[in-house]
Each structure stands twice: as C-alpha cells, then as structure tokens.
Design a protein around this motif. Structure first.
Motif, PDB file in Angstrom:
ATOM      1  N   TRP A  48       0.886  -1.199  -0.109  1.00 37.56           N
ATOM      2  CA  TRP A  48      -0.110   0.111  -0.006  1.00 37.56           C
ATOM      3  C   TRP A  48       0.763   1.411   0.063  1.00 37.56           C
ATOM      4  N   TRP A  49       1.761   1.231   0.965  1.00 37.32           N
ATOM      5  CA  TRP A  49       2.685   2.460   1.152  1.00 37.32           C
ATOM      6  C   TRP A  49       3.530   2.501  -0.382  1.00 37.32           C
ATOM      7  N   LEU A  50       3.694   1.635  -1.196  1.00 35.67           N
ATOM      8  CA  LEU A  50       4.362   2.043  -2.351  1.00 35.67           C
ATOM      9  C   LEU A  50       3.308   2.847  -3.350  1.00 35.67           C
ATOM     10  N   PHE A  51       2.151   2.460  -3.244  1.00 40.57           N
ATOM     11  CA  PHE A  51       1.170   3.233  -3.916  1.00 40.57           C
ATOM     12  C   PHE A  51       0.775   4.552  -3.530  1.00 40.57           C
ATOM     13  N   LEU A  52       0.808   4.662  -1.953  1.00 38.39           N
ATOM     14  CA  LEU A  52       0.417   5.775  -1.361  1.00 38.39           C
ATOM     15  C   LEU A  52       1.267   6.779  -1.293  1.00 38.39           C
ATOM     16  N   GLU A  58       0.788  14.319  -3.763  1.00 36.70           N
ATOM     17  CA  GLU A  58       0.786  15.072  -4.992  1.00 36.70           C
ATOM     18  C   GLU A  58      -0.317  14.952  -5.967  1.00 36.70           C
ATOM     19  N   TRP A  59      -1.334  14.215  -5.536  1.00 37.87           N
ATOM     20  CA  TRP A  59      -2.472  14.033  -6.374  1.00 37.87           C
ATOM     21  C   TRP A  59      -3.808  14.174  -5.529  1.00 37.87           C
ATOM     22  N   TYR A  60      -3.960  13.345  -4.573  1.00 38.92           N
ATOM     23  CA  TYR A  60      -5.458  13.179  -3.573  1.00 38.92           C
ATOM     24  C   TYR A  60      -5.501  14.597  -3.196  1.00 38.92           C
ATOM     25  N   PRO A  72      -4.810  13.770   3.504  1.00 42.69           N
ATOM     26  CA  PRO A  72      -3.624  12.683   3.306  1.00 42.69           C
ATOM     27  C   PRO A  72      -2.883  12.164   4.313  1.00 42.69           C
ATOM     28  N   TRP A  73      -2.480  12.876   5.395  1.00 44.18           N
ATOM     29  CA  TRP A  73      -1.688  12.658   6.321  1.00 44.18           C
ATOM     30  C   TRP A  73      -2.315  11.363   7.222  1.00 44.18           C
TER      31      TRP A  73
END
Length: 189
Positions: A48-52, A58-60, A72-73
């Motif tokens: 998950w962290w690789l994707f998050l 930068e996007w969400y 986000p945090w």
C-alpha cells in the motif's frame, strides 16, 4: 480403534477452549502465529505504501473531495490500524479452531487483502477511479464474507475474532463510499 480418530485433548486459551490437533500444526498459536499474521498484513501495508507514498501528497489533495474524506496525512495510519486489526482477528480465528477448520475464512481473508492491494493500485497508482470503485466493491464483498465466516465458525464460543475484524469491514465500507464519491466528483481522475 483402528481407522478412528481419537478425541483430541482440549486446552484453555484466553478463556476459549481449543483443540490441539497434531494434523493442524502450522505454528499459528502463541506469539509465533501472531507475528506471522502481523508480518503478512504488514507486507500488504508496505505494498500500500508503495502506491500511497507519492500520490497521496501530489494528487489526492487536489481532487474534489467530500467534507468527510480522510486528509492525506491520515491515510497510512488508517491503513495500519485496520490491517493490524485484521491480523489480530485472523490469528484469533486460527488459534481458536486451526487452519483446516478455518480454511474458507483464511481464503476469504487472503482474497480481501488482495482486493485491497488492487484497489490501492488502481486508485492511487493508476488513478483509474471507476476501476478502483469496482475493486472496492469486490473487496467489500470478500471482507463481508470474511466477517460472516468468522462469526459462523465460532461454535458458540466467544466470537471475539469477528468483533475484532468488524472495524476492518467498516473501513472497507468507508473506502468504497469514498471511492465512489471521488469518482463521481472527479470524472477525469
């Protein structure tokens, strides 16, 4: 008697009666089993962290979001919390009755973990919001099946594993609703 399985001795574990089945010795009892369950779910958390790690910053934040959306945090602590609850619930389920007895529960559990990775990959990685909604729906179905199996296999004993898994089902429900809302609010991704 020959060909008949002898009655297995019972042992008390945290107020729950379990059976010591020598044919089901996979090391899921005690600390070793708990550590194994945590390692598996934390490997999922690392995926998950690789994707998050990049998109969540930068996007969400630039998506149109409802007022109830996670900041986000809070994403990764949220994920760690419900994956930890999942690890504890699966460990308690297997310790209670053994992996053979809970094979279907373990299968649903593994499937819902895989669907969570797929959702994260499509939502944060590929930014394909409607595909992510599909995976969130499939994830929710497997999480619900896991929940039902945990409660169905308790044989009248303390259904603590099912109660510990319940926040995960709530989290997946939230993720589905959030994904659908974000897909509608941001049709272009």
């Amino acid at each position: 008697m020959i060909g008949m399985k002898q009655r297995l001795p019972e042992k008390a574990y945290s107020g729950v009666i379990t059976r010591n089945d020598p044919d089901d010795n996979i090391g899921m009892d005690g600390l070793t089993g708990l550590l194994g369950a945590l390692v598996v779910t934390y490997l999922v958390a690392m995926m998950w962290w690789l994707f998050l790690s990049y998109p969540v910053w930068e996007w969400y934040p630039y998506l149109r979001r409802p007022s109830w959306a996670l900041p986000p945090w809070l994403f990764f602590p949220f994920v760690l919390f419900f994956l930890t609850m999942q690890a504890f619930s699966m460990w308690m389920c297997v310790v209670e009755g053994g992996l053979k007895r809970h094979a279907m529960t373990a299968g649903f559990f593994a499937a819902q973990l895989a669907c969570g990775i797929m959702w994260c990959g499509f939502f944060f990685g590929a930014r394909l919001l409607y595909v992510a909604v599909f995976w969130a729906a499939v994830w929710w179905v497997f999480a619900l099946c896991t929940q039902i199996e945990m409660w169905a296999n308790d044989d009248g004993r303390e259904p603590l594993a099912g109660w510990v898994f319940l926040p995960s089902l709530a989290a997946v429900s939230y993720i589905f609703c959030l994904s659908l809302t974000l897909a509608v609010l941001n049709p272009g991704g």
